[in-house]
Design an enzyme around this catalytic site. Structure first.
Site, mmCIF file in Angstrom:
data_model
loop_
_atom_site.group_PDB
_atom_site.id
_atom_site.type_symbol
_atom_site.label_atom_id
_atom_site.label_comp_id
_atom_site.label_asym_id
_atom_site.label_seq_id
_atom_site.Cartn_x
_atom_site.Cartn_y
_atom_site.Cartn_z
ATOM 1 N N PRO A 1 0.851 -1.193 0.000
ATOM 2 C CA PRO A 1 0.000 0.000 0.000
ATOM 3 C C PRO A 1 0.888 1.245 0.000
ATOM 4 O O PRO A 1 1.824 1.342 0.776
ATOM 5 C CB PRO A 1 -0.771 -0.119 1.309
ATOM 6 C CG PRO A 1 -0.657 -1.535 1.741
ATOM 7 C CD PRO A 1 0.637 -2.029 1.177
ATOM 8 N N GLU A 2 0.591 2.158 -0.899
ATOM 9 C CA GLU A 2 1.321 3.420 -0.962
ATOM 10 C C GLU A 2 0.374 4.532 -0.507
ATOM 11 O O GLU A 2 -0.737 4.263 -0.067
ATOM 12 C CB GLU A 2 1.836 3.654 -2.388
ATOM 13 C CG GLU A 2 2.759 2.525 -2.853
ATOM 14 C CD GLU A 2 3.316 2.749 -4.254
ATOM 15 O OE1 GLU A 2 3.429 3.918 -4.686
ATOM 16 O OE2 GLU A 2 3.646 1.749 -4.923
#
Ligand SMILES: [Zn+2]
Length: 300
Positions: free
Chosen positions: A10-11
């Site tokens: 996840p960014e």
């Protein structure tokens, strides 16, 4: 890593999408009962001790910094959550189904549950006392790319005297907080900058393009509620749709949206890296003022 695994984490857009969903669920609620079933999640502390400390805390706000989720309590304490590779949070009003990868459950004072799931168990929960959060994050994170204080000039300062490839510099969370493999590749394509260009070699025009590209790419990702490639899910179980709009990431051999050249794949900083060998030239930017390119530029 299993074959075909492309290491998505996840960014910023994914974590921001999780935050936006959790905020209305958690704000004003009290942690009534907390179970932590995985010592890795809270080490070096004891899961039972951390769980006991969290019980009774009332949530004041749910914030984000870089890829961290920040649950602020009225007491001044903070629960700092990092999802790492495969962590996700799920909110349920109707009880929880069995899940062998569940690592923690928070029962809220309205009877609903927030469950934390993590297949690879790299995620972390860290309980911080009042005043500990800012110094903790200051050592780990650079500018927040969507913050008004983040300007092209500021980006230039961060990249000064850095010979590392621009991709590696952007993956470094101390340069910019929140960018990872996907959004760095996408932003560099948008800015028409080759991922292997030395960070310090970007001229002012390129810095301006990159600054704008970083913001546009992240805003796009947030608007699509992130990209779902593997484990990422929203707290209601939904998924993001940014993966349908990738320009380069994971698109090796497919035609570039801007010029039709097949997207190439290489490795930078040990990470799979996708780029357009025609639009993202490795030499300095002089050719970017060629007429054919500047015309295309306006469509980006
Ligand atoms: Zn191209």
């Amino acid at each position: 890593m299993p074959p075909g695994y492309i290491g998505q984490v996840p960014e910023l857009p994914e974590v921001e999408s999780v935050r936006a969903r959790l905020e209305p669920v958690l704000t004003g609620r009290r942690f009534e009962r907390v179970e932590i079933n995985d010592s890795r999640l809270v080490r070096p502390y004891e899961p039972a001790e951390v769980a006991a400390e969290l019980e009774g805390e009332r949530v004041e706000a749910v914030e984000r910094r870089g890829k961290y989720l920040i649950v602020r309590f009225e007491s001044g304490r903070v629960l700092l959550i990092h999802l790492r590779m495969t962590g996700s949070l799920r909110h349920s009003d109707a009880g929880l189904v069995d899940d062998p990868h569940r690592r923690a459950v928070v029962r809220l004072d309205n009877g609903s549950d927030v469950a934390y799931r993590d297949v690879r168990r790299f995620g972390t929960w860290l309980l911080l006392e009042r005043g500990e959060l800012e110094p903790y994050l200051a050592t780990k994170l650079g500018d927040e790319p969507l913050d008004a204080l983040f300007t092209a000039a500021r980006l230039g300062e961060r990249l000064e005297k850095r010979r590392a490839p621009i991709k590696a510099a952007l993956l470094d969370q101390r340069t910019l907080a929140g960018m990872g493999n996907i959004y760095v590749d996408e932003a560099l394509w948008r800015a028409r900058i080759h991922p292997l260009r030395p960070a310090e070699s970007l001229d002012r025009d390129e810095l301006r393009r990159l600054h704008r590209a970083v913001r546009t790419t992240l805003e796009h990702g947030i608007a699509r509620q992130g990209s779902t490639l593997r484990d990422y899910a929203l707290p209601d179980g939904g998924s993001g749709s940014m993966q349908d709009e990738f320009k380069v990431y994971g698109r090796g051999g497919e035609p570039c949206d801007r010029c039709g050249t097949p997207i190439a794949k290489t490795r930078v900083a040990g990470r799979g890296t996708w780029f357009c060998p025609s639009c993202q030239i490795q030499a300095a930017s002089s050719s970017s003022s060629a007429p054919s390119r500047s015309r295309r530029q306006s469509s980006v």
